[in-house]
Design an enzyme around this catalytic site. Structure first.
Site, mmCIF file in Angstrom:
data_model
loop_
_atom_site.group_PDB
_atom_site.id
_atom_site.type_symbol
_atom_site.label_atom_id
_atom_site.label_comp_id
_atom_site.label_asym_id
_atom_site.label_seq_id
_atom_site.Cartn_x
_atom_site.Cartn_y
_atom_site.Cartn_z
ATOM 1 N N GLU A 1 0.745 -1.307 -0.012
ATOM 2 C CA GLU A 1 -0.136 -0.070 -0.060
ATOM 3 C C GLU A 1 0.968 1.489 0.197
ATOM 4 O OE1 GLU A 1 -3.083 0.467 -0.652
ATOM 5 O OE2 GLU A 1 -3.620 -1.817 -0.645
ATOM 6 N N TYR B 1 -6.517 6.843 3.836
ATOM 7 C CA TYR B 1 -6.742 5.675 2.914
ATOM 8 C C TYR B 1 -5.938 4.408 3.204
ATOM 9 C CZ TYR B 1 -5.541 2.339 -0.802
ATOM 10 O OH TYR B 1 -5.214 1.308 -1.706
ATOM 11 N N ASP C 1 -10.019 5.564 -2.270
ATOM 12 C CA ASP C 1 -8.980 5.923 -3.055
ATOM 13 C C ASP C 1 -9.185 6.530 -4.393
ATOM 14 O OD1 ASP C 1 -9.534 3.698 -4.668
ATOM 15 O OD2 ASP C 1 -7.678 3.603 -5.544
#
Length: 298
Positions: A38, A121, A139
DNA sequence: AACGCGGGGTA
DNA sequence: TACCCAGCGTT
């Protein structure tokens, strides 16, 4: 609000057949592997992250491994993914995981959010993808799908609004398992079908429900102002970092000629103040360190 | 809310 | 050439 149950079914079913088999989505991927992916994917496309993530997880399979690594090696392994401050923050996060969480990744989004480089996020994404906690993930892909499918807009506004957050929460399935699939599926739909430039509407599983299609695919409300690159501080900082990734050190008196010789600046020739600003900025960020005569990676 | 922060692929 | 990309931290 439209029939969300039908949307859930159609988009998660589409994902079952068309979702990519990415290594950080496999069942045997650790929460740490998900977190690393991520962070790398913050503003860097999947295809560029794949090889770096694979090598990274081989070298540093746990937070403790990364925490102990020399920072210079961490920055070299980050390579040209861009925004190398992310690599520093990821190593700081690894240290925090060792010191505060017994070397494990917490599942709680508030605890994730407290880690350096982990924002709203990424905290929601790790919580949902790695731990199955049905956080609302938002996102750029999900925002675009929502903007078109529900609001009939060509693109979402530059900044995330409160209305968008409310909508995203309203669209979340009640069932936990379905909610986690929904997060992944909508993101993937935005990445593969409902793309920013030229969406493949013919391949869309919710074409018949799309408000943007119904409105005749109107153009975006605003004109995106792209980031400049040539001659910017980011270009020069990137060129300096690229040089130091390839060398042990550079003599401060030779920095300009050495960086210029890499060709990364094109025809741009920074002035004194830009060189000074970029070097001091990199020092301030902790991306480089200085001795009397040399600059090196930390 | 707006800005700084990399770098490369694509239309 | 301009735009885009699984954003974050600072101002």
């Amino acid at each position: 609000m439209m029939n969300t149950t039908a949307l859930h079914h159609k988009i998660t079913r589409w994902f079952d057949h068309h979702g990519r088999d990415l290594p950080w989505r496999r069942p045997d991927c650790s929460p740490w592997g998900v977190l690393v992916s991520e962070v790398m994917l913050q503003q860097t496309p999947v295809v560029r992250v794949l090889p770096v993530w694979t090598e990274w997880m081989h070298r540093w399979p746990t937070p403790a491994d990364l925490a102990q690594a020399p920072t210079a090696e961490v920055l070299r392994a980050w390579g040209n993914l861009g925004y190398p401050r992310r690599a520093l923050r990821l190593q700081s996060t690894a240290t925090a995981l060792v010191e505060r969480f017994h070397g494990t990744v917490p599942a709680d989004p508030a605890q994730l959010r407290s880690l350096p480089g982990i924002g709203d996020y990424t905290a929601a994404a790790v919580s949902s993808f790695a731990f199955g906690i049905p956080e609302t993930v938002i996102d750029t892909n999900i925002r675009r799908v929502h903007a078109r499918l529900v609001n009939g807009k060509g693109l979402p506004h530059t900044s995330l609004t409160a209305a968008e957050k409310r909508l995203a929460q309203q669209l979340m399935p009640d069932d936990t398992s379905t909610a986690n699939q929904w997060n992944k599926a909508v993101m993937e739909l935005g990445a593969l079908v409902c793309t920013a430039r030229s969406p493949s509407c013919a391949a869309c599983p919710v074409l018949s429900e799309c408000a943007w299609i119904a409105a005749g695919k109107p153009d975006p409300d605003y004109q995106p102002t792209g980031q400049a690159w040539h001659g910017t501080d980011r270009q020069l900082r990137g060129a300096i970092m690229g040089l130091l990734r390839a060398r042990d050190s550079v003599d401060r008196a030779e920095l300009r000629s050495a960086v210029t010789a890499t060709g990364k600046l094109g025809t741009h020739r920074p002035n004194d103040s830009q060189w000074e600003r970029c070097v001091s900025g990199l020092l301030h960020d902790g991306l480089i360190v200085a001795t009397k005569q040399h600059l090196t990676l930390p």
